[in-house]
Design a protein around this motif. Structure first.
Motif, mmCIF file in Angstrom:
data_model
loop_
_atom_site.group_PDB
_atom_site.id
_atom_site.type_symbol
_atom_site.label_atom_id
_atom_site.label_comp_id
_atom_site.label_asym_id
_atom_site.label_seq_id
_atom_site.Cartn_x
_atom_site.Cartn_y
_atom_site.Cartn_z
ATOM 1 N N LEU A 65 0.532 -1.391 -0.175
ATOM 2 C CA LEU A 65 -0.209 0.242 -0.094
ATOM 3 C C LEU A 65 0.810 1.025 -0.244
ATOM 4 C CD1 LEU A 65 -2.588 -1.341 2.719
ATOM 5 C CD2 LEU A 65 -3.305 -0.612 0.034
ATOM 6 N N LEU A 66 1.902 0.752 0.871
ATOM 7 C CA LEU A 66 2.477 2.713 1.168
ATOM 8 C C LEU A 66 3.724 2.806 -0.416
ATOM 9 C CD1 LEU A 66 4.967 1.931 4.122
ATOM 10 C CD2 LEU A 66 2.763 3.906 4.177
ATOM 11 N N LEU A 72 0.968 6.125 -7.078
ATOM 12 C CA LEU A 72 -0.455 6.579 -7.315
ATOM 13 C C LEU A 72 -0.490 7.944 -6.969
ATOM 14 C CD1 LEU A 72 -2.435 3.226 -7.572
ATOM 15 C CD2 LEU A 72 -1.159 3.732 -8.931
ATOM 16 N N PRO A 73 -0.448 9.143 -7.676
ATOM 17 C CA PRO A 73 -0.513 10.173 -7.141
ATOM 18 C C PRO A 73 -1.960 11.030 -6.797
ATOM 19 C CG PRO A 73 0.403 10.303 -9.971
ATOM 20 C CD PRO A 73 -0.246 8.669 -9.036
ATOM 21 N N ALA A 74 -3.002 9.825 -6.914
ATOM 22 C CA ALA A 74 -4.593 10.335 -7.040
ATOM 23 C C ALA A 74 -4.304 9.799 -5.394
ATOM 24 C CB ALA A 74 -5.418 9.648 -7.439
ATOM 25 N N GLN A 75 -4.120 8.955 -5.313
ATOM 26 C CA GLN A 75 -4.166 8.120 -3.180
ATOM 27 C C GLN A 75 -3.381 8.165 -2.557
ATOM 28 O OE1 GLN A 75 -6.275 5.532 -2.547
ATOM 29 N NE2 GLN A 75 -6.917 5.073 -4.979
ATOM 30 N N ARG A 76 -2.445 8.455 -3.669
ATOM 31 C CA ARG A 76 -1.195 9.663 -2.487
ATOM 32 C C ARG A 76 -1.801 10.987 -2.156
ATOM 33 N NH1 ARG A 76 2.961 10.002 -5.412
ATOM 34 N NH2 ARG A 76 2.480 11.567 -6.200
ATOM 35 N N LYS A 77 -2.437 11.732 -2.724
ATOM 36 C CA LYS A 77 -2.700 12.816 -2.417
ATOM 37 C C LYS A 77 -3.616 12.617 -1.330
ATOM 38 C CE LYS A 77 -4.947 17.069 -4.587
ATOM 39 N NZ LYS A 77 -5.632 17.365 -5.875
ATOM 40 N N LYS A 78 -4.730 11.878 -1.794
ATOM 41 C CA LYS A 78 -6.017 11.673 -0.671
ATOM 42 C C LYS A 78 -5.780 10.868 0.433
ATOM 43 C CE LYS A 78 -10.850 8.791 -1.256
ATOM 44 N NZ LYS A 78 -11.561 8.160 -1.739
ATOM 45 N N ALA A 79 -4.468 10.525 0.973
ATOM 46 C CA ALA A 79 -4.144 9.912 2.281
ATOM 47 C C ALA A 79 -3.553 11.121 2.801
ATOM 48 C CB ALA A 79 -2.990 8.706 1.247
ATOM 49 N N GLU A 80 -2.423 12.080 1.572
ATOM 50 C CA GLU A 80 -1.998 12.847 2.340
ATOM 51 C C GLU A 80 -3.070 14.334 2.999
ATOM 52 O OE1 GLU A 80 0.425 14.708 -0.645
ATOM 53 O OE2 GLU A 80 2.069 13.511 0.086
ATOM 54 N N MET A 522 -10.132 6.462 12.012
ATOM 55 C CA MET A 522 -8.717 6.872 10.826
ATOM 56 C C MET A 522 -9.324 7.297 9.578
ATOM 57 S SD MET A 522 -6.642 7.904 12.850
ATOM 58 C CE MET A 522 -5.470 8.732 10.726
ATOM 59 N N GLY A 523 -10.533 7.092 9.259
ATOM 60 C CA GLY A 523 -11.363 7.178 8.073
ATOM 61 C C GLY A 523 -10.916 6.052 7.356
ATOM 62 N N LYS A 524 -12.393 6.532 5.758
ATOM 63 C CA LYS A 524 -11.578 5.602 5.016
ATOM 64 C C LYS A 524 -10.511 4.900 4.376
ATOM 65 C CE LYS A 524 -16.809 5.214 4.390
ATOM 66 N NZ LYS A 524 -17.910 5.751 3.967
ATOM 67 N N VAL A 525 -9.610 6.255 4.047
ATOM 68 C CA VAL A 525 -8.538 5.732 3.283
ATOM 69 C C VAL A 525 -7.872 5.505 3.859
ATOM 70 C CG1 VAL A 525 -6.549 7.555 2.088
ATOM 71 C CG2 VAL A 525 -8.954 8.137 2.007
ATOM 72 N N ALA A 526 -7.473 5.781 5.110
ATOM 73 C CA ALA A 526 -6.387 4.660 5.694
ATOM 74 C C ALA A 526 -6.400 3.878 6.129
ATOM 75 C CB ALA A 526 -6.741 5.119 7.381
ATOM 76 N N GLY A 527 -7.923 2.902 6.158
ATOM 77 C CA GLY A 527 -8.006 1.439 5.783
ATOM 78 C C GLY A 527 -6.126 0.917 6.998
ATOM 79 N N ALA A 530 -3.755 2.160 8.602
ATOM 80 C CA ALA A 530 -4.048 2.324 9.601
ATOM 81 C C ALA A 530 -2.651 3.122 11.051
ATOM 82 C CB ALA A 530 -4.892 1.965 10.869
ATOM 83 N N PRO A 531 -1.788 2.085 11.001
ATOM 84 C CA PRO A 531 -0.059 2.149 11.524
ATOM 85 C C PRO A 531 0.561 2.738 11.298
ATOM 86 C CG PRO A 531 -1.051 -0.335 11.471
ATOM 87 C CD PRO A 531 -1.703 1.262 10.647
ATOM 88 N N SER A 532 0.599 2.881 10.155
ATOM 89 C CA SER A 532 1.748 4.247 9.975
ATOM 90 C C SER A 532 1.286 5.559 9.557
ATOM 91 C CB SER A 532 2.219 3.600 8.376
ATOM 92 O OG SER A 532 1.347 3.300 7.679
ATOM 93 N N ILE A 533 -0.377 5.565 9.373
ATOM 94 C CA ILE A 533 -0.834 6.971 9.409
ATOM 95 C C ILE A 533 -0.980 7.958 10.653
ATOM 96 C CG2 ILE A 533 -2.932 8.034 8.483
ATOM 97 C CD1 ILE A 533 -2.586 6.985 6.442
ATOM 98 N N THR A 534 -1.614 7.089 11.260
ATOM 99 C CA THR A 534 -1.554 7.395 12.845
ATOM 100 C C THR A 534 -0.353 7.357 13.576
ATOM 101 O OG1 THR A 534 -1.696 4.632 14.102
ATOM 102 C CG2 THR A 534 -4.001 5.575 13.446
ATOM 103 N N GLY A 535 1.071 6.574 13.127
ATOM 104 C CA GLY A 535 1.604 7.440 13.930
ATOM 105 C C GLY A 535 2.149 8.065 13.492
ATOM 106 N N GLN A 536 2.480 8.584 12.014
ATOM 107 C CA GLN A 536 1.997 10.619 11.989
ATOM 108 C C GLN A 536 1.242 11.376 12.858
ATOM 109 O OE1 GLN A 536 2.590 11.268 7.691
ATOM 110 N NE2 GLN A 536 2.673 8.286 6.846
#
Length: 548
Positions: A65-66, A72-80, A522-527, A530-536
């Motif tokens: 996923l990372l 995939l720029p669109a997915q990256r933009k959504k996560a950011e 953490m919302g639908k995008v995190a899925g 979650a561990p890496s995004i919640t870490g950020q």
């Protein structure tokens, strides 16, 4: 052929033809292979094939996923965008805004008067605001022993404001009080001949115990690759200590009904590198107690340490039996228990920043110390992480314990645990089966989850927040807990009434979002990220704490 080439050829020929070298290489290969296989065997035995496979599958998913987010720029933009939105929520909730807010980011040209300082503090309280903790709508966090006790503590602060236990020859009274705080706690946990030390809080007490058991195992058993066995419900401070000290952690699941650690899995995880087991009395997520007697038997049989985390149980657990509540053994009377942590600044009502780590004997405590006899500044020795420490906190702790006494703590236990049990009883009886209590919590914490698919328990938590409650959201399963304190005792009826309203609202007008949902869902995008995004986001939260 040159002389050097000839020499190289002869060495090569000797190496190839020498059977001893070949045997050595083979033996080295076998040793490395067996060592690796032994580590794999121990890991699989501790975690199980299914859990190990799940760990690697989760890791692989995360990497994929990372990678997808990178390409995939669109997915990256959504996560950011999700991360940026969460960061904005954090900053909005923590950093005061508006022209009226005065920021003090440099020293004033001249010192301010005491009157100005108090006035400015009052302005900050009024303009920025803080939780109205005295109304009892807060879970744990503030362990208030009453205004009269606060005055006793403040007077003790003032008396020893400049004291530092690092210099016992300068401040002998503080040294005496610290020793007496430890002695009183040891007697409370039925080990008057044991040993201990004060720390800055439960996390440091746990870190010190892990360090102590690591050094003990290295000195007495020669263990150089230490491992410890920790229930998944144990405090995160054990993982923190393992990260600091490079110790491998085997996280053991709990029985989802009893909420106690799976003893068969603990037994299976113990190996020659195990330095300690961990049990809670009680744990933070759901307030339940592990089977300390059974853990003690395992620890004694396998000659490993057993740390009982009683930070949250603190001055409640030792008084349960005398207060007339059912209890099971958890202290030094249990064979195999080698260390207990107890937060005096929770239900001991001591000032924040004080805890006690206790050991079965003084010999074990020596492995906690740091001693440097060759430092050019002179012999340096300290009992815990800190060098200089605030003697005023120790004096405040000693004063609180003297003020409360055994009778005071007994009555405190009786009323607070009574309130917690009343909350648990009414959740079981008055919510038509929509909610259920996790496990059988013996002390002050009650965690509850939803059985009704229409009820999102974290959304219930959001609604309770709007009603002024500050509760704790937990996961696995999604649940909410309340840690009852003295302040909770008079508002049990209010809590139950508000909780009923919140459950009804979550069914009739579900929003599907909110502070608690965002923090833990953490919302639908995190899925799966979650561990890496919640870490950020956790990092952003910590950064925000230091934004003036």
């Amino acid at each position: 052929m040159s002389a050097s080439a000839s020499l190289s050829h002869r060495v090569k020929a000797l190496t190839v033809s020498n059977p001893l070298v070949e045997h050595f290489k083979t033996a080295l290969f076998v040793y490395v292979l067996l060592t690796r296989l032994l580590k794999v065997h121990r890991h699989l035995r501790a975690r199980g094939l299914r859990s190990t496979a799940l760990e690697y599958w989760t890791w692989l998913n995360k990497q994929l996923l990372l990678f997808a987010l990178r390409v995939l720029p669109a997915q990256r933009k959504k996560a950011e965008s999700e991360i940026a939105a969460a960061k904005k929520i954090i900053e909005t909730s923590l950093i005061p805004k508006g022209e009226a807010v005065v920021r003090h980011t440099s020293l004033p040209p001249q010192g301010q008067s005491p009157a100005w300082i108090l006035d400015e503090m009052t302005k900050m309280d009024n303009e920025i605001g803080h939780a109205e903790w005295k109304n009892g709508k807060i879970s744990g966090a503030v362990y208030h022993g009453g205004d009269d006790l606060t005055k006793v503590i403040v007077d003790a602060y003032a008396h020893y404001a400049v004291s530092n236990p690092l210099h016992p020859d300068v401040f002998p009274a503080v040294r005496k009080m610290e020793a007496e705080v430890v002695a009183m706690c040891l007697r409370m946990f039925n080990n008057p001949n044991g040993a201990g030390a004060t720390t800055s809080g439960g996390t440091e007490s746990i870190i010190m115990s892990v360090k102590t058991h690591r050094d003990w195992a290295r000195a007495t058993k020669g263990i150089t690759e230490p491992e410890m066995i920790v229930p998944i419900s144990a405090h995160a401070a054990f993982d923190k200590a393992a990260a600091y000290f490079n110790i491998k952690v085997h996280t053991i699941p709990i029985n989802m009904t009893t909420r106690q650690v799976d003893l068969s899995r603990v037994a299976r995880a113990i190996n020659a590198n195990t330095i300690m087991l961990v049990g809670s009395a009680v744990n933070f997520p759901d307030g339940c107690q592990d089977d300390i007697v059974a853990l003690g038997k395992l620890a004694a049989k396998r000659h490993v340490g057993l740390h009982v985390d009683c930070c949250l149980g603190s001055f409640i657990m030792p008084f349960l039996e005398a207060a007339g509540f059912p209890t099971t053994p958890f202290d030094f009377r249990v064979e195999g228990v080698t260390a207990i942590s107890c937060d005096t600044h929770k239900y001991g009502f001591a000032p924040k920043g004080n805890s006690v780590i206790m050991y079965r004997n003084a010999e074990l405590r020596t492995y906690q110390y740091y001693v440097n006899p060759t430092w050019m500044g002179g012999l340096y020795a300290s009992p815990s992480i800190a060098g200089s420490r605030p003697g005023s906190l120790i004096a405040g702790t000693w004063a609180a314990m003297q003020y409360m006494g055994s009778e005071g703590y007994l009555e405190s236990c009786r009323t607070i645990v009574g309130a917690a049990q009343e909350i648990a009883r009414r959740i079981k009886a008055e919510f038509d089966g929509k909610l259920y209590v996790l496990g059988n919590p013996p002390a002050t914490v009650v965690a509850f989850a939803s059985r009704d698919p229409r009820v999102s328990i974290h959304e219930v938590g959001d609604i309770m927040s709007k009603k002024g409650w500050h509760l704790n959201g937990i996961i696995n399963p999604n649940a909410i807990h309340i840690a009852a304190t003295r302040l909770t005792v008079p508002v049990v009826d209010t809590f139950i009434a508000d909780l009923k309203d919140a459950v009804r609202e979550s069914i009739s007008s579900p929003s599907g979002h909110g502070t608690m949902v965002q923090l833990y869902g953490m919302g639908k995008v995190a899925g799966a990220l979650a561990p890496s995004i919640t870490g950020q986001i956790a990092t952003a939260f910590l950064d925000t704490l230091y934004k003036a």
